[in-house]
Design a protein around this motif. Structure first.
Motif, PDB file in Angstrom:
ATOM      1  N   ILE A 273      48.748  34.900  21.032  1.00  0.00           N
ATOM      2  CA  ILE A 273      49.413  35.196  19.797  1.00  0.00           C
ATOM      3  C   ILE A 273      48.499  36.126  18.954  1.00  0.00           C
ATOM      4  N   ARG A 274      49.145  37.159  18.249  1.00  0.00           N
ATOM      5  CA  ARG A 274      48.403  37.901  17.529  1.00  0.00           C
ATOM      6  C   ARG A 274      48.720  37.853  15.999  1.00  0.00           C
ATOM      7  N   GLY A 275      48.017  37.442  15.128  1.00  0.00           N
ATOM      8  CA  GLY A 275      48.081  37.110  13.860  1.00  0.00           C
ATOM      9  C   GLY A 275      48.099  38.362  13.037  1.00  0.00           C
ATOM     10  N   ASP A 276      48.977  38.384  12.017  1.00  0.00           N
ATOM     11  CA  ASP A 276      49.168  39.524  10.976  1.00  0.00           C
ATOM     12  C   ASP A 276      47.827  39.711  10.397  1.00  0.00           C
ATOM     13  N   ASP A 277      46.520  39.065  10.334  1.00  0.00           N
ATOM     14  CA  ASP A 277      45.307  39.315  10.041  1.00  0.00           C
ATOM     15  C   ASP A 277      44.545  39.972  11.052  1.00  0.00           C
ATOM     16  N   GLY A 278      45.132  40.177  12.296  1.00  0.00           N
ATOM     17  CA  GLY A 278      44.317  40.804  13.339  1.00  0.00           C
ATOM     18  C   GLY A 278      43.567  39.798  14.056  1.00  0.00           C
ATOM     19  N   HIS A 279      43.593  38.491  13.858  1.00  0.00           N
ATOM     20  CA  HIS A 279      43.119  37.655  14.728  1.00  0.00           C
ATOM     21  C   HIS A 279      43.999  37.458  16.123  1.00  0.00           C
ATOM     22  N   VAL A 280      43.240  36.802  17.005  1.00  0.00           N
ATOM     23  CA  VAL A 280      43.958  36.755  18.197  1.00  0.00           C
ATOM     24  C   VAL A 280      43.871  35.125  18.818  1.00  0.00           C
ATOM     25  N   ASP A 281      44.783  34.596  19.137  1.00  0.00           N
ATOM     26  CA  ASP A 281      44.609  33.162  19.680  1.00  0.00           C
ATOM     27  C   ASP A 281      45.252  33.272  21.055  1.00  0.00           C
ATOM     28  N   CYS A 282      44.649  32.505  22.237  1.00  0.00           N
ATOM     29  CA  CYS A 282      45.186  32.350  23.550  1.00  0.00           C
ATOM     30  C   CYS A 282      45.073  30.908  23.730  1.00  0.00           C
ATOM     31  N   ARG A 283      46.195  30.528  24.252  1.00  0.00           N
ATOM     32  CA  ARG A 283      46.571  29.215  24.780  1.00  0.00           C
ATOM     33  C   ARG A 283      46.740  29.232  26.320  1.00  0.00           C
ATOM     34  N   ILE A 284      45.556  28.252  27.177  1.00  0.00           N
ATOM     35  CA  ILE A 284      45.768  28.171  28.577  1.00  0.00           C
ATOM     36  C   ILE A 284      46.360  26.997  28.968  1.00  0.00           C
ATOM     37  N   SER A 285      46.977  26.763  29.781  1.00  0.00           N
ATOM     38  CA  SER A 285      47.817  25.689  30.195  1.00  0.00           C
ATOM     39  C   SER A 285      48.231  25.544  31.377  1.00  0.00           C
ATOM     40  N   GLN A 286      48.756  24.395  32.083  1.00  0.00           N
ATOM     41  CA  GLN A 286      49.068  24.183  33.441  1.00  0.00           C
ATOM     42  C   GLN A 286      50.297  23.329  33.569  1.00  0.00           C
TER      43      GLN A 286
ATOM     44  N   SER B 157      53.275  12.343  30.115  1.00  0.00           N
ATOM     45  CA  SER B 157      53.282  12.477  28.615  1.00  0.00           C
ATOM     46  C   SER B 157      52.411  13.290  28.007  1.00  0.00           C
ATOM     47  N   THR B 158      51.515  14.271  28.665  1.00  0.00           N
ATOM     48  CA  THR B 158      50.802  14.984  28.286  1.00  0.00           C
ATOM     49  C   THR B 158      50.857  16.261  29.145  1.00  0.00           C
ATOM     50  N   ALA B 159      51.868  16.577  29.569  1.00  0.00           N
ATOM     51  CA  ALA B 159      51.915  17.896  30.347  1.00  0.00           C
ATOM     52  C   ALA B 159      51.698  19.229  29.867  1.00  0.00           C
ATOM     53  N   ASP B 160      52.108  19.115  28.422  1.00  0.00           N
ATOM     54  CA  ASP B 160      51.892  20.431  27.916  1.00  0.00           C
ATOM     55  C   ASP B 160      50.618  20.802  27.099  1.00  0.00           C
ATOM     56  N   LEU B 161      49.689  19.784  27.328  1.00  0.00           N
ATOM     57  CA  LEU B 161      48.203  20.187  26.746  1.00  0.00           C
ATOM     58  C   LEU B 161      47.437  21.399  27.530  1.00  0.00           C
ATOM     59  N   GLY B 162      46.549  21.867  26.501  1.00  0.00           N
ATOM     60  CA  GLY B 162      45.906  22.817  27.218  1.00  0.00           C
ATOM     61  C   GLY B 162      44.756  23.068  26.351  1.00  0.00           C
TER      62      GLY B 162
ATOM     63  N   GLU C 109      49.760  42.141  29.813  1.00  0.00           N
ATOM     64  CA  GLU C 109      49.089  41.063  29.379  1.00  0.00           C
ATOM     65  C   GLU C 109      49.119  40.092  30.454  1.00  0.00           C
ATOM     66  N   ALA C 110      48.052  39.394  30.584  1.00  0.00           N
ATOM     67  CA  ALA C 110      47.868  38.312  31.438  1.00  0.00           C
ATOM     68  C   ALA C 110      48.804  37.154  31.117  1.00  0.00           C
ATOM     69  N   GLU C 111      49.842  36.823  32.124  1.00  0.00           N
ATOM     70  CA  GLU C 111      50.641  35.719  31.854  1.00  0.00           C
ATOM     71  C   GLU C 111      50.362  34.482  32.808  1.00  0.00           C
ATOM     72  N   PHE C 112      50.163  34.727  34.026  1.00  0.00           N
ATOM     73  CA  PHE C 112      49.805  33.802  35.137  1.00  0.00           C
ATOM     74  C   PHE C 112      48.799  34.041  35.986  1.00  0.00           C
ATOM     75  N   PHE C 113      47.778  33.474  35.733  1.00  0.00           N
ATOM     76  CA  PHE C 113      46.453  34.067  36.837  1.00  0.00           C
ATOM     77  C   PHE C 113      45.929  32.492  37.240  1.00  0.00           C
ATOM     78  N   LEU C 114      45.586  32.716  38.676  1.00  0.00           N
ATOM     79  CA  LEU C 114      45.135  31.499  39.326  1.00  0.00           C
ATOM     80  C   LEU C 114      45.535  30.237  38.847  1.00  0.00           C
ATOM     81  N   GLY C 115      47.101  30.203  38.795  1.00  0.00           N
ATOM     82  CA  GLY C 115      47.615  29.016  38.434  1.00  0.00           C
ATOM     83  C   GLY C 115      47.480  28.575  36.902  1.00  0.00           C
ATOM     84  N   LEU C 116      47.126  29.460  36.098  1.00  0.00           N
ATOM     85  CA  LEU C 116      46.830  29.202  34.549  1.00  0.00           C
ATOM     86  C   LEU C 116      47.974  30.147  33.681  1.00  0.00           C
ATOM     87  N   LYS C 117      48.644  29.402  32.947  1.00  0.00           N
ATOM     88  CA  LYS C 117      49.477  30.157  32.088  1.00  0.00           C
ATOM     89  C   LYS C 117      49.046  30.609  30.890  1.00  0.00           C
ATOM     90  N   PHE C 118      48.853  31.864  30.429  1.00  0.00           N
ATOM     91  CA  PHE C 118      48.295  32.552  29.283  1.00  0.00           C
ATOM     92  C   PHE C 118      49.360  32.725  28.083  1.00  0.00           C
TER      93      PHE C 118
END
Length: 657
Positions: free
Chosen positions: A354-367, A467-472, A342-351
């Motif tokens: 999250i896989r839900g039990d209902d089959g849906h997929v979420d991806c959060r990208i941050s720096q 104050s907002t370093a973890d936003l993505g 799985e892509a974790e760190f690509f071009l300075g972006l952290k991926f």
């Protein structure tokens, strides 16, 4: 009396090798036993199992070197095989600054010389395994010099400390580089150019993968620039780096393959990898409108495959795992490549996936790690912060910061800091922080003649960033309920295609202010002042969503003053149309859009919407011809359709204030 590396502390996250698999856990020190132990726990903190490491205080370096313990949490596919680390670890470095030359780094007096020797050996072993060059003597070199007239090009070793997504050192890397600027041959830009993928395209692929409820996978081509064979017309002699322990004195390298630093090395590599990807054995196609996007149906009756390439790194996906495995096997048969899961760190972006039990997929990208490094570079690590901060200082619009008469010598440090800090902020803006786009655009226009007030404004951005370093950005396969609630009607998250399948819908939003950045009515106590021409130019911005996920945004100040809010909004719509056309071209190549259907652009100015949808020129005869491209895209080519949206619901409003 043992000295531990700086990364090791209580509750340090590590990967521990057990029964051939890496387990995530933490290191803790038992004060009663005076021993280190590894603890593998559930998410709620309950320990599943643990093990004491009685010799860890003395032999921690051995645990790192043999891959028994790896600092940080990673996917287990980051390692070539169990018990063997895929690279030289930097976790135990004493000096956190990489040596500047091979002579310095390999010298026995350097505190980390053993680590850098292993790193240099890893690089040399790779070059020798690829048969990159032949070692020749001084006499052989002189004979070649008399025959060709081309002198040997010097080389050097570049040492680098690679860091993980949390900013911690994870790899000690060596790279032998030719000083290509010493090459006497003349090359044009066309001779040397090699394309790389852009961040918007990476976000596009991420949105596409998430909509297919899939996860991006990542790969890395090993020793990429050494793969391509040099043509006979580009024969090159290289002088080894000073202090090289492999090549003896008075020896040279006669290159058989390309090498890092050669001016045409990127072009040779791109030509090679693109030919391999489109070869019959792999069977991909190259996108006509983005040469770093490759796609195709690799297995009959199976879903298509997509990948994007950035030099030697790439991410890819298919909604069918069999297709991905076919690609991995086919490419591995062609070149040496690491598939890292799985892509974790690509071009300075952290991926973060999250896989839900209902089959849906979420991806959060941050720096977040890079944002914290920017704050540290600006000297604001201990600055006061507030969760209610904004990028702008209330009551101090950037355009109203007064100019200060300064000598060139006094202004030079301001220019250097402005350019350096804004350059770092720009990378955040391009990657995930669209909330910084407008303030960056405004401040960047003052980098040539900044005043102390402009530098203070940049520092305020740094405090906001702290104050907002973890936003993505969040990409989700679920319906974007927040976006729909603001727009007051549901978006079509997928549209039918001519072949019977569906694809995520592309949607644009644009907005513009009119006049000064601060257009509020002045109070009776506000002193009058002269307004500059630049201050009265409007700020335009737009954002594109794909299936409810943001993939592209842009903000800029118009080059000529608008005579009305309608005119400024028309200019914003024109810029949004250009971006829509760019993505329609790419999506059309991929077969992911029905080019017969127009892409909707939402604007909150009724006059601009009406002007775009009609051919009337009443009251707008002065509008430039270029803005009429919006009408052409609507009435002639059916590329876009402009619709009205309430101003309070327009997500592009963030780019105009």
């Amino acid at each position: 009396g043992f000295t531990f590396p700086s990364w090791l502390g209580a509750n340090q996250k590590v990967m521990f090798l057990k029964d051939g698999e890496y387990k995530k856990g933490i290191m803790e020190f038992d004060m009663d036993e005076h021993k280190w132990r590894f603890s593998h726990r559930r998410r709620n903190g309950v320990e599943l199992w643990g093990v004491y490491l009685p010799d860890f205080s003395r032999d921690f370096q051995k645990f790192i070197d043999d891959g028994s313990i790896v600092p940080g949490w990673h996917t287990k596919s980051h390692f070539l095989k169990a018990g063997h680390a895929s690279h030289v670890s930097a976790a135990t470095l004493i000096c956190q600054i990489a040596p500047g030359s091979a002579e310095k780094g390999l010298c026995s007096s350097h505190p980390d010389h053993k680590i850098w020797r292993d790193s240099y050996k890893e690089e040399m072993d790779g070059l020798l395994s690829q048969e990159c060059f032949d070692i020749i003597s001084e006499e052989e070199y002189q004979a070649l010099l008399r025959a060709s007239g081309n002198h040997a090009i010097p080389s050097m070793c570049v040492f680098t400390i690679k860091r993980d997504s949390e900013g911690k050192p994870c790899r000690a890397k060596s790279r032998i580089v030719v000083l290509g600027n010493k090459d006497p041959r003349e090359w044009t830009k066309a001779d040397c150019f090699a394309p790389v993928v852009s961040l918007p395209t990476v976000r596009l692929l991420t949105a596409l993968a998430v909509q297919h409820r899939s996860v991006l996978k990542q790969g890395d081509c090993k020793l990429a620039f050494v793969q391509a064979t040099l043509p006979d017309s580009e024969g090159t002699i290289v002088k080894p780096p000073a202090g090289c322990p492999v090549s003896g004195p008075n020896t040279y390298w006669k290159l058989k393959k390309s090498l890092y630093g050669l001016r045409r090395a990127p072009r040779h590599w791109y030509d090679l990898i693109s030919k391999l990807l489109v070869s019959p054995e792999i069977g991909l196609q190259r996108c006509k409108n983005d040469p770093c996007v490759f796609f195709g149906t690799l297995l009959p009756g199976k879903p298509p495959f997509y990948m994007v390439l950035y030099v030697d790194d790439f991410v890819y996906f298919s909604s069918d795992r069999d297709v991905e495995q076919y690609f991995e096997t086919a490419l591995s048969n062609k070149i040496k490549v690491d598939f890292m899961g799985e892509a974790e760190f690509f071009l300075g972006l952290k991926f973060d996936w999250i896989r839900g039990d209902d089959g849906h997929v979420d991806c959060r990208i941050s720096q977040e790690a890079y944002a914290n490094s920017v704050v540290e570079e600006m000297g604001l690590s201990n600055a006061n912060t507030s969760p209610l901060m904004t990028p702008f200082r209330s009551g101090f619009p950037v355009d109203t910061i007064p100019a200060v008469d300064m000598s060139d010598a006094d202004r030079a440090p301001l220019i250097a800091k402005m350019q350096s800090w804004l350059g770092m902020i720009n990378w955040l803006t391009q990657g995930t922080r669209l909330d910084l786009a407008t303030i960056f655009s405004l401040l960047a226009s003052h980098t040539k003649m900044p005043s102390p007030g402009h530098l203070d404004a940049v520092k305020h951005v740094g405090r906001y960033l702290k104050s907002t370093a973890d936003l993505g950005l969040l990409f989700t396969s679920r319906r974007n309920q927040a976006l729909e609630s603001y727009i007051y009607f549901p978006l079509n998250e997928s549209v039918p295609l001519p072949n019977g399948s569906t694809a995520p819908e592309l949607t644009g939003f644009c907005d513009a202010n009119w006049g000064p950045q601060d257009a509020s009515l002045p109070s009776s106590s506000t002193p009058s002042r002269q307004v500059s021409i630049n201050e009265t130019r409007s700020i335009c911005g737009h954002i594109l969503f794909m299936g409810g996920s943001p993939i592209f945004w842009k903000t800029h100040k118009e080059s000529r003053i608008s005579r009305s809010s309608c005119e400024s909004e028309v200019k914003a719509t024109d810029e949004c149309t250009k971006s829509i056309q760019m993505f329609r071209n790419v999506l059309g190549d991929l077969g992911l859009i029905n080019l017969q259907d127009a892409t909707t652009i939402y604007n909150d100015n009724r006059g601009a919407v009406d002007w775009s949808n009609t051919t009337s020129t009443k009251g707008m005869r002065h509008v430039n011809i270029r803005e009429n491209c919006v009408r052409e895209a609507i009435h002639i080519f059916n590329e876009v359709a402009v619709a009205h949206i309430a101003g309070a619901s327009n997500p592009a409003d963030i780019f105009t204030k």
